[in-house]
Design a protein around this motif. Structure first.
Motif, PDB file in Angstrom:
ATOM      1  N   ARG A  17       0.806  -1.215   0.000  1.00  0.00           N
ATOM      2  CA  ARG A  17       0.000   0.000   0.000  1.00  0.00           C
ATOM      3  C   ARG A  17       0.842   1.269   0.000  1.00  0.00           C
ATOM      4  O   ARG A  17       0.309   2.371   0.012  1.00  0.00           O
ATOM      5  CB  ARG A  17      -0.935   0.013   1.219  1.00  0.00           C
ATOM      6  CG  ARG A  17      -2.044  -1.029   1.161  1.00  0.00           C
ATOM      7  CD  ARG A  17      -3.061  -0.806   2.266  1.00  0.00           C
ATOM      8  NE  ARG A  17      -2.476  -0.992   3.589  1.00  0.00           N
ATOM      9  CZ  ARG A  17      -2.440  -2.155   4.241  1.00  0.00           C
ATOM     10  NH1 ARG A  17      -2.959  -3.244   3.674  1.00  0.00           N
ATOM     11  NH2 ARG A  17      -1.894  -2.250   5.436  1.00  0.00           N
ATOM     12  N   SER A  18       2.170   1.117   0.001  1.00  0.00           N
ATOM     13  CA  SER A  18       3.041   2.282   0.041  1.00  0.00           C
ATOM     14  C   SER A  18       2.973   3.052  -1.277  1.00  0.00           C
ATOM     15  O   SER A  18       2.709   2.470  -2.337  1.00  0.00           O
ATOM     16  CB  SER A  18       4.490   1.854   0.312  1.00  0.00           C
ATOM     17  OG  SER A  18       4.999   1.117  -0.779  1.00  0.00           O
ATOM     18  N   PRO A  19       3.168   4.390  -1.247  1.00  0.00           N
ATOM     19  CA  PRO A  19       3.098   5.189  -2.481  1.00  0.00           C
ATOM     20  C   PRO A  19       4.055   4.710  -3.568  1.00  0.00           C
ATOM     21  O   PRO A  19       3.715   4.716  -4.755  1.00  0.00           O
ATOM     22  CB  PRO A  19       3.465   6.593  -1.994  1.00  0.00           C
ATOM     23  CG  PRO A  19       3.159   6.602  -0.542  1.00  0.00           C
ATOM     24  CD  PRO A  19       3.422   5.212  -0.060  1.00  0.00           C
ATOM     25  N   ALA A  20       5.260   4.296  -3.167  1.00  0.00           N
ATOM     26  CA  ALA A  20       6.252   3.878  -4.165  1.00  0.00           C
ATOM     27  C   ALA A  20       5.804   2.628  -4.907  1.00  0.00           C
ATOM     28  O   ALA A  20       5.898   2.546  -6.134  1.00  0.00           O
ATOM     29  CB  ALA A  20       7.605   3.644  -3.493  1.00  0.00           C
ATOM     30  N   ILE A  25       5.087   2.525  -8.827  1.00  0.00           N
ATOM     31  CA  ILE A  25       5.939   1.685  -9.677  1.00  0.00           C
ATOM     32  C   ILE A  25       5.103   0.626 -10.397  1.00  0.00           C
ATOM     33  O   ILE A  25       5.326   0.330 -11.584  1.00  0.00           O
ATOM     34  CB  ILE A  25       7.051   1.029  -8.845  1.00  0.00           C
ATOM     35  CG1 ILE A  25       8.026   2.108  -8.328  1.00  0.00           C
ATOM     36  CG2 ILE A  25       7.802  -0.013  -9.658  1.00  0.00           C
ATOM     37  CD1 ILE A  25       9.040   1.588  -7.336  1.00  0.00           C
ATOM     38  N   THR A  26       4.118   0.049  -9.685  1.00  0.00           N
ATOM     39  CA  THR A  26       3.232  -0.941 -10.316  1.00  0.00           C
ATOM     40  C   THR A  26       2.464  -0.323 -11.475  1.00  0.00           C
ATOM     41  O   THR A  26       2.351  -0.904 -12.565  1.00  0.00           O
ATOM     42  CB  THR A  26       2.256  -1.511  -9.284  1.00  0.00           C
ATOM     43  OG1 THR A  26       2.991  -2.098  -8.201  1.00  0.00           O
ATOM     44  CG2 THR A  26       1.370  -2.571  -9.915  1.00  0.00           C
ATOM     45  N   ARG A  36       2.869  -0.777 -15.956  1.00  0.00           N
ATOM     46  CA  ARG A  36       1.794  -0.939 -16.937  1.00  0.00           C
ATOM     47  C   ARG A  36       1.843   0.130 -18.028  1.00  0.00           C
ATOM     48  O   ARG A  36       1.175   0.007 -19.060  1.00  0.00           O
ATOM     49  CB  ARG A  36       0.434  -0.903 -16.230  1.00  0.00           C
ATOM     50  CG  ARG A  36       0.175  -2.095 -15.323  1.00  0.00           C
ATOM     51  CD  ARG A  36      -1.297  -2.175 -14.952  1.00  0.00           C
ATOM     52  NE  ARG A  36      -1.677  -1.093 -14.069  1.00  0.00           N
ATOM     53  CZ  ARG A  36      -1.680  -1.165 -12.734  1.00  0.00           C
ATOM     54  NH1 ARG A  36      -1.326  -2.299 -12.141  1.00  0.00           N
ATOM     55  NH2 ARG A  36      -2.056  -0.134 -12.001  1.00  0.00           N
ATOM     56  N   CYS A  37       2.643   1.177 -17.784  1.00  0.00           N
ATOM     57  CA  CYS A  37       2.769   2.264 -18.759  1.00  0.00           C
ATOM     58  C   CYS A  37       4.016   2.118 -19.621  1.00  0.00           C
ATOM     59  O   CYS A  37       4.485   3.110 -20.200  1.00  0.00           O
ATOM     60  CB  CYS A  37       2.802   3.612 -18.031  1.00  0.00           C
ATOM     61  SG  CYS A  37       1.283   4.047 -17.180  1.00  0.00           S
ATOM     62  N   LEU A  59      -0.180  10.720 -14.526  1.00  0.00           N
ATOM     63  CA  LEU A  59       0.675   9.597 -14.882  1.00  0.00           C
ATOM     64  C   LEU A  59       1.584   9.262 -13.702  1.00  0.00           C
ATOM     65  O   LEU A  59       1.933  10.143 -12.909  1.00  0.00           O
ATOM     66  CB  LEU A  59       1.531   9.940 -16.101  1.00  0.00           C
ATOM     67  CG  LEU A  59       0.810  10.099 -17.442  1.00  0.00           C
ATOM     68  CD1 LEU A  59       1.774  10.601 -18.506  1.00  0.00           C
ATOM     69  CD2 LEU A  59       0.170   8.782 -17.863  1.00  0.00           C
ATOM     70  N   PRO A  60       1.979   8.002 -13.563  1.00  0.00           N
ATOM     71  CA  PRO A  60       2.893   7.642 -12.467  1.00  0.00           C
ATOM     72  C   PRO A  60       4.211   8.401 -12.595  1.00  0.00           C
ATOM     73  O   PRO A  60       4.774   8.524 -13.691  1.00  0.00           O
ATOM     74  CB  PRO A  60       3.098   6.130 -12.662  1.00  0.00           C
ATOM     75  CG  PRO A  60       1.950   5.685 -13.493  1.00  0.00           C
ATOM     76  CD  PRO A  60       1.591   6.834 -14.372  1.00  0.00           C
TER      77      PRO A  60
END
Length: 267
Positions: free
Chosen positions: A9-12, A16-17, A21-22, A111-112
């Protein structure tokens, strides 16, 4: 206490996940940057190849005379060193401005944030691939040995790219916060070029070879240059790069996880 769930659940991890996908977007942006740089150019990225070729041959023939080393030994060494240095220095010099240059995209698109460092690294990987044929030509001219050790260039290059990736992540975050970092890196890189084994190999300078290995860039360059020249890299060079990768990825993850939400405000 669900530690694994907390990490997921961490922001990183979430960023990154989503960034993985991008990957098509990352590839498209990297290739678009390469095409945009050489827009309306007749030869396009081949200008980079020609510039590297002329520099390698000219400097190689000159420095081989100055250092009293046969051209057949020195020119391939210098060519491989210059190609790798352009790759490493290109990533280092632009890492500090990764987020600042994409500020308009970050502010307007959801976007990530993890997609921008690999975009930069991939763009320079493309530039590196444009330059590698130069070494092939030099190898044919000077008869570089080709054997099983030559195949090690693939995992060695992958390890170098991964190390440059975590460096890019760390420097990009610090560069978003401290804008002077761009100028500091620009001032330090020319010095690093001369104290790193770009124009020579560490064993060419026996009086300072041990000191030279304290420079992390020496390990990065020799890791890939050794198999390019037909020799397996020393094991301590491999372990140094693997150790740097483990420590660097941990540092990059911690820093990205801790500062990710602040990047948009810094830029």
């Amino acid at each position: 206490m669900d530690v694994a769930g907390g990490w997921r659940r961490s922001p990183a991890v979430k960023d990154i996940t989503a960034g993985l996908r991008c990957w098509p977007i990352i590839s498209f942006m990297a290739l678009s940057d390469v095409r945009a740089r050489y827009k309306r150019s007749v030869l396009g990225p081949l200008w980079l190849t020609l510039g590297t070729a002329f520099g390698s041959i000219g400097l190689g023939l000159l420095w081989s005379e100055l250092m009293h080393i046969p051209a057949a030994q020195f020119v391939p060494t210098l060519t491989a060193g210059l190609i790798l240095w352009q790759f490493i220095a290109g990533v280092l010099s632009e890492s500090s401005t990764v987020y600042a240059r994409q500020s308009s995209v970050i502010r307007n698109l959801s976007l990530p944030l993890s997609i921008y460092p690999p975009q930069l690294v991939l763009r320079h990987v493309v530039n590196l691939l444009h330059n590698l044929p130069i070494l092939l030509v030099v190898g044919l001219l000077y008869g570089l040995p080709v054997g099983w050790a030559t195949l090690l260039v693939v995992p060695a290059l992958l390890l170098l790219v991964l190390n440059l990736y975590w460096v890019c992540v760390v420097v990009s975050i610090l560069g978003a916060r401290f804008r002077d970092l761009e100028h500091i890196i620009g001032a330090v890189l020319p010095l690093l070029m001369f104290i790193s084994p770009v124009f020579y190999r560490p064993n060419y300078l026996p009086f300072s070879e041990k000191i030279l290995w304290f420079n992390p860039l020496s390990h990065a360059i020799e890791l890939v240059r050794s198999p390019l020249l037909g020799h397996a890299p020393p094991m301590f060079v491999v372990w140094a790069n693997l150790g740097a990768l483990a420590a660097g990825l941990a540092l990059a993850f911690w820093l990205f996880n801790d500062k990710r939400d602040r990047i948009a405000f810094w830029i």
